[in-house]
Motif scaffolding. Structure first.
Motif, PDB file in Angstrom:
ATOM      1  N   LYS A  84       0.813  -1.222   0.000  1.00  0.00           N
ATOM      2  CA  LYS A  84       0.000   0.000   0.000  1.00  0.00           C
ATOM      3  C   LYS A  84       0.842   1.265   0.000  1.00  0.00           C
ATOM      4  O   LYS A  84       0.394   2.318  -0.452  1.00  0.00           O
ATOM      5  N   ASN A  85       2.054   1.186   0.532  1.00  0.00           N
ATOM      6  CA  ASN A  85       2.896   2.375   0.708  1.00  0.00           C
ATOM      7  C   ASN A  85       4.139   2.366  -0.171  1.00  0.00           C
ATOM      8  O   ASN A  85       5.096   3.082   0.115  1.00  0.00           O
ATOM      9  N   VAL A  86       4.106   1.613  -1.250  1.00  0.00           N
ATOM     10  CA  VAL A  86       5.291   1.452  -2.076  1.00  0.00           C
ATOM     11  C   VAL A  86       5.800   2.794  -2.612  1.00  0.00           C
ATOM     12  O   VAL A  86       7.010   3.034  -2.647  1.00  0.00           O
ATOM     13  N   THR A  87       4.921   3.694  -2.975  1.00  0.00           N
ATOM     14  CA  THR A  87       5.352   4.991  -3.508  1.00  0.00           C
ATOM     15  C   THR A  87       6.104   5.784  -2.447  1.00  0.00           C
ATOM     16  O   THR A  87       7.160   6.363  -2.735  1.00  0.00           O
ATOM     17  N   SER A  88       5.600   5.812  -1.234  1.00  0.00           N
ATOM     18  CA  SER A  88       6.278   6.523  -0.150  1.00  0.00           C
ATOM     19  C   SER A  88       7.621   5.880   0.184  1.00  0.00           C
ATOM     20  O   SER A  88       8.611   6.575   0.413  1.00  0.00           O
ATOM     21  N   ILE A  89       7.639   4.573   0.212  1.00  0.00           N
ATOM     22  CA  ILE A  89       8.874   3.855   0.519  1.00  0.00           C
ATOM     23  C   ILE A  89       9.936   4.171  -0.526  1.00  0.00           C
ATOM     24  O   ILE A  89      11.109   4.375  -0.209  1.00  0.00           O
ATOM     25  N   CYS A  90       9.519   4.241  -1.756  1.00  0.00           N
ATOM     26  CA  CYS A  90      10.463   4.451  -2.858  1.00  0.00           C
ATOM     27  C   CYS A  90      11.035   5.859  -2.902  1.00  0.00           C
ATOM     28  O   CYS A  90      12.032   6.098  -3.575  1.00  0.00           O
ATOM     29  N   ARG A  91      10.437   6.777  -2.212  1.00  0.00           N
ATOM     30  CA  ARG A  91      10.973   8.140  -2.166  1.00  0.00           C
ATOM     31  C   ARG A  91      12.260   8.213  -1.354  1.00  0.00           C
ATOM     32  O   ARG A  91      13.047   9.124  -1.503  1.00  0.00           O
ATOM     33  N   HIS A  92      12.461   7.241  -0.499  1.00  0.00           N
ATOM     34  CA  HIS A  92      13.640   7.209   0.354  1.00  0.00           C
ATOM     35  C   HIS A  92      14.785   6.513  -0.390  1.00  0.00           C
ATOM     36  O   HIS A  92      14.561   5.584  -1.165  1.00  0.00           O
TER      37      HIS A  92
ATOM     38  N   VAL B 294       7.874   5.292 -10.038  1.00  0.00           N
ATOM     39  CA  VAL B 294       8.526   4.441  -9.031  1.00  0.00           C
ATOM     40  C   VAL B 294       9.590   3.590  -9.722  1.00  0.00           C
ATOM     41  O   VAL B 294      10.748   3.524  -9.287  1.00  0.00           O
ATOM     42  N   MET B 295       9.219   2.947 -10.809  1.00  0.00           N
ATOM     43  CA  MET B 295      10.162   2.096 -11.528  1.00  0.00           C
ATOM     44  C   MET B 295      11.324   2.899 -12.095  1.00  0.00           C
ATOM     45  O   MET B 295      12.465   2.456 -12.071  1.00  0.00           O
ATOM     46  N   LEU B 296      11.031   4.082 -12.585  1.00  0.00           N
ATOM     47  CA  LEU B 296      12.086   4.934 -13.141  1.00  0.00           C
ATOM     48  C   LEU B 296      13.045   5.376 -12.038  1.00  0.00           C
ATOM     49  O   LEU B 296      14.263   5.340 -12.215  1.00  0.00           O
ATOM     50  N   ALA B 297      12.499   5.767 -10.899  1.00  0.00           N
ATOM     51  CA  ALA B 297      13.340   6.178  -9.765  1.00  0.00           C
ATOM     52  C   ALA B 297      14.205   5.011  -9.288  1.00  0.00           C
ATOM     53  O   ALA B 297      15.404   5.173  -9.045  1.00  0.00           O
ATOM     54  N   PHE B 298      13.602   3.831  -9.178  1.00  0.00           N
ATOM     55  CA  PHE B 298      14.365   2.638  -8.805  1.00  0.00           C
ATOM     56  C   PHE B 298      15.507   2.402  -9.789  1.00  0.00           C
ATOM     57  O   PHE B 298      16.633   2.134  -9.407  1.00  0.00           O
ATOM     58  N   SER B 299      15.174   2.485 -11.048  1.00  0.00           N
ATOM     59  CA  SER B 299      16.133   2.156 -12.100  1.00  0.00           C
ATOM     60  C   SER B 299      17.371   3.036 -12.061  1.00  0.00           C
ATOM     61  O   SER B 299      18.458   2.605 -12.413  1.00  0.00           O
ATOM     62  N   ARG B 300      17.214   4.265 -11.633  1.00  0.00           N
ATOM     63  CA  ARG B 300      18.329   5.210 -11.606  1.00  0.00           C
ATOM     64  C   ARG B 300      19.073   5.222 -10.274  1.00  0.00           C
ATOM     65  O   ARG B 300      20.166   5.766 -10.191  1.00  0.00           O
ATOM     66  N   ALA B 301      18.492   4.644  -9.245  1.00  0.00           N
ATOM     67  CA  ALA B 301      19.050   4.741  -7.894  1.00  0.00           C
ATOM     68  C   ALA B 301      20.155   3.717  -7.653  1.00  0.00           C
ATOM     69  O   ALA B 301      20.107   2.587  -8.145  1.00  0.00           O
ATOM     70  N   ARG B 302      21.134   4.118  -6.866  1.00  0.00           N
ATOM     71  CA  ARG B 302      22.260   3.245  -6.537  1.00  0.00           C
ATOM     72  C   ARG B 302      21.786   1.959  -5.875  1.00  0.00           C
ATOM     73  O   ARG B 302      22.264   0.873  -6.178  1.00  0.00           O
ATOM     74  N   LEU B 303      20.838   2.062  -4.967  1.00  0.00           N
ATOM     75  CA  LEU B 303      20.326   0.872  -4.285  1.00  0.00           C
ATOM     76  C   LEU B 303      19.023   0.363  -4.902  1.00  0.00           C
ATOM     77  O   LEU B 303      18.435  -0.592  -4.399  1.00  0.00           O
ATOM     78  N   GLY B 304      18.577   0.996  -5.964  1.00  0.00           N
ATOM     79  CA  GLY B 304      17.283   0.633  -6.525  1.00  0.00           C
ATOM     80  C   GLY B 304      17.318  -0.096  -7.849  1.00  0.00           C
ATOM     81  O   GLY B 304      16.374  -0.803  -8.189  1.00  0.00           O
TER      82      GLY B 304
END
Length: 124
Positions: free
Chosen positions: A17-25, A57-67
């Motif tokens: 339910k909170n995946v978007t908020s979690i992914c902001r971190h 969310v997927m785009l942010a993950f894709s670019r992130a060092r830990l994502g």
């Protein structure tokens, strides 16, 4: 492995339910990767679907060092039409992915997988 089935269920639903908020971190990708890695196959799919619903969310993950490894795991977890839809959403941002040191790994995966799929369709 740890906790009751009820607790595991509650944790997975909360993350879903909170995946978007979690992914902001910055560590959000690590959280999602851990839950997908240790969840039941059914829960893995639910979390992957929640991530893939939001292209940002997927785009942010894709670019992130830990994502970026999380983005790849989400793509590998999804199947059929859901996987194809997630791929299409990311492929719309290939240029942006290629501009990122982590995103390039996701872009390479998308292009390699596309080559394999096209080859299978052609019968090679």
């Amino acid at each position: 492995r740890f906790g009751t089935e009820k607790h595991k269920y509650q944790i997975v639903r909360s993350i879903e339910k909170n995946v978007t908020s979690i992914c902001r971190h910055g560590f959000g990708g690590a959280v999602i990767k851990t839950i997908i890695t240790h969840a039941t196959p059914e829960d893995q799919m639910w979390i992957a679907r929640a991530c893939a619903q939001d292209a940002q969310v997927m785009l942010a993950f894709s670019r992130a060092r830990l994502g970026h490894t999380c983005a790849l795991l989400v793509l590998e977890t999804l199947q059929g039409r859901e996987r194809q839809q997630a791929r299409v959403k990311l492929e719309e941002h290939l240029e942006s992915l290629r501009a990122s040191s982590n995103g390039i790994l996701v872009a390479d995966f998308l292009e390699t997988e596309c080559d394999v799929l096209c080859s299978e369709v052609r019968g090679h």
